[in-house]
Design a protein around this motif. Structure first.
Motif, PDB file in Angstrom:
ATOM      1  N   GLU A   1       0.842  -1.189   0.000  1.00 34.37           N
ATOM      2  CA  GLU A   1       0.000   0.000   0.000  1.00 34.37           C
ATOM      3  C   GLU A   1       0.883   1.247   0.000  1.00 34.37           C
ATOM      4  N   GLN A   2       0.446   2.293  -0.679  1.00 33.79           N
ATOM      5  CA  GLN A   2       1.201   3.539  -0.749  1.00 33.79           C
ATOM      6  C   GLN A   2       0.295   4.686  -0.343  1.00 33.79           C
ATOM      7  N   GLU A   3       0.912   5.670   0.318  1.00 36.45           N
ATOM      8  CA  GLU A   3       0.156   6.794   0.858  1.00 36.45           C
ATOM      9  C   GLU A   3       0.558   8.068   0.129  1.00 36.45           C
TER      10      GLU A   3
ATOM     11  N   ARG B   1       5.144   3.967   2.168  1.00 38.97           N
ATOM     12  CA  ARG B   1       4.412   2.778   1.748  1.00 38.97           C
ATOM     13  C   ARG B   1       4.785   1.617   2.649  1.00 38.97           C
ATOM     14  N   ASP B   2       3.905   0.630   2.699  1.00 34.89           N
ATOM     15  CA  ASP B   2       4.193  -0.563   3.481  1.00 34.89           C
ATOM     16  C   ASP B   2       5.309  -1.367   2.809  1.00 34.89           C
TER      17      ASP B   2
ATOM     18  N   VAL C   1       7.710   1.655   7.880  1.00 31.36           N
ATOM     19  CA  VAL C   1       7.180   2.015   6.559  1.00 31.36           C
ATOM     20  C   VAL C   1       8.315   2.649   5.766  1.00 31.36           C
TER      21      VAL C   1
ATOM     22  N   GLU D   1       8.959   6.549   0.329  1.00 32.81           N
ATOM     23  CA  GLU D   1       8.937   6.373  -1.121  1.00 32.81           C
ATOM     24  C   GLU D   1       9.433   7.613  -1.843  1.00 32.81           C
TER      25      GLU D   1
ATOM     26  N   ILE E   1       1.207   1.742   7.378  1.00 34.91           N
ATOM     27  CA  ILE E   1       0.756   3.089   7.032  1.00 34.91           C
ATOM     28  C   ILE E   1      -0.367   3.532   7.967  1.00 34.91           C
TER      29      ILE E   1
END
Length: 474
Positions: A377-379, A389-390, A406, A409, A438
């Motif tokens: 997953e990316q935030e 991101r995870d 985390v 990125e 995240i």
């Protein structure tokens, strides 16, 4: 105008008063002549012979591919033969250093880097006698080596103590700089308890005594003629003396000598933490009045600290009653603690003082750092200016962050970038709370008041360090 007798007497008295401080100062300057003549015979010159092969010296060199008519072809054929192979001939290399007798029966103390790898060690006294020395043992961490020569009634130096040494105190060095034997240089103690990048377990004595190549291993005397240090390193941009010299405290050196004599190796206390200084910004994030102590950035697995429940984010304020003002003062205190002894630590944890009892272990030869599916997953970028991101299971294993974290990125211009974070960093803790995903990161960040500085534990490569990130005001 002619002076009267009374005026002449008054002027003479005034002149004497003006000169008196200078005369008193000149009388207080030390005279080193007696100290040198009395202690010089205990200082020795050390030379070594080391066998090295030409192929080792030229390892990594390859004969260039030159045109056939190049005049350099004859040169390379002369040294490397027709096939361009590097010969395996051997030659003798030599090194020079200093040392001193610590006992009348022939024990000599010097630096380990002076004799390391030597095939033969020659000890030469000031009266031109020469001895072939045997190596009893070396300790690379303290840069101390102990030698032994066959002899009796040899001129041993008087061993003092560095514990009562004062900054500003006069000191004298005797050694063989650049091979010039029995050279004496003097200066003052500039600082105590210096930690150098090459060694954290030695609280070096800093002086402005002129120390140059060849002085290594020689003694540093106080005005009483007692050895209070072993000259070891210089700080230099040119390779020569620049006013910054470092000596190993004699108390540390003699402890090493004792252990080398009795068991042939040196053991030191070990806590098992990676530490850093507390900056002003980090102190603010921890609610401290001033920056001090040693901040624990990482607790190594299966270490004494881990067994005592020490945690990343703990600030060690006292060790066995001794206040820790800077992180560099902690390793020497731990190192001199007996293996198996119990140490008491005062720790600041989440704004509260906690006392821990730690059973000290033995320092390993080399301290090791804490070595399914789907797209992570990316935030989007947050108010710290970072995109996280995870981590995938493979990344966690590769980065040694299997329990959380985390990945950074990308970075925008903002608080995280200004604090020193980089792309590829793994954020393990935020505001002294562990980050495992995240969701954790966002939850913790949402609860931080604007304008606060928060401590952020980051893993970069194999190292971990706290950074203070100031959350912007909205």
């Amino acid at each position: 105008m002619r002076a009267t007798p009374k005026l002449s007497i008054a002027l003479t008295a005034l002149l004497c008063c003006a000169l008196a401080p200078g005369l008193a100062l000149s009388r207080e300057l030390p005279d080193f002549t007696g100290l040198v003549s009395e202690n010089g015979p205990a200082v020795v010159n050390i030379s070594t012979k080391q066998s090295a092969s030409v192929s080792q010296s030229l390892r990594g060199f390859s004969v260039p591919d030159l045109p056939e008519d190049s005049p350099l072809n004859d040169f390379f054929r002369h040294f490397f033969g027709e096939e361009g192979e590097i010969p395996d001939d051997t030659f003798q290399s030599r090194s020079l250093g200093s040392g001193f007798f610590v006992s009348q029966d022939g024990y000599v103390l010097t630096n380990s880097h002076v004799v390391e790898g030597a095939d033969e060690i020659i000890v030469r006294t000031s009266d031109r006698r020469e001895f072939v020395a045997s190596l009893i043992g070396i300790d690379k961490r303290s840069d101390i080596a102990l030698l032994k020569v066959d002899g009796e009634n040899l001129p041993a130096a008087k061993i003092g103590s560095s514990k009562d040494l004062q900054v500003g105190e006069w000191v004298l060095a005797i050694g063989s700089p650049f091979g010039f034997e029995s050279s004496a240089t003097a200066g003052i103690v500039s600082a105590k308890g210096r930690s150098l990048p090459s060694e954290n377990y030695v609280p070096f004595i800093q002086t402005d005594v002129a120390i140059n190549p060849g002085n290594s291993g020689g003694p540093l005397f106080n005005l009483s003629g007692e050895v209070i240090g072993v000259n070891s390193q210089i700080y230099s941009r040119t390779g020569g003396f620049m006013g910054l010299s470092f000596a190993i405290p004699i108390d540390v050196a003699m402890d090493v000598v004792s252990q080398l004599k009795t068991k042939g190796r040196v053991s030191r206390g070990w806590l098992g933490v990676l530490i850093q200084d507390v900056t002003r910004e980090l102190a603010e994030s921890f609610g401290m009045d001033q920056p001090k102590g040693a901040l624990v950035a990482q607790v190594l697995p299966d270490s004494p600290a881990a067994a005592a429940d020490m945690r990343p984010g703990d600030v060690i304020l006292r060790y066995n009653g001794t206040e820790i003002l800077a992180s560099s003062s902690l390793p020497p205190l731990v190192g001199e603690t007996a293996v198996g002894a119990t140490a008491s630590l005062d720790v600041l944890r989440s704004g509260k003082r906690v006392q821990l009892k730690v059973r000290i272990g033995e320092l390993p030869e080399e301290e090791a750092l804490a070595s399914s599916g789907g797209a992570p997953e990316q935030e989007a970028a947050n108010r710290l200016g970072i995109v996280v991101r995870d981590l995938t299971p493979e990344q966690r294993k590769q980065l040694g962050a299997e329990k959380g974290g985390v990945l950074v990125e990308s970075l925008e211009a903002g608080p995280a970038d200004q604090a020193g974070l980089n792309v590829g960093d793994v954020i393990l803790m935020l505001d002294n709370q562990p980050v495992s995903s995240i969701a954790d990161f966002n939850r913790i960040l949402a609860g931080i008041d604007p304008g606060r500085s928060v401590a952020t534990l980051v893993q970069r490569g194999e190292g971990r360090m706290f950074y203070a990130i100031k959350v912007p005001k909205e």
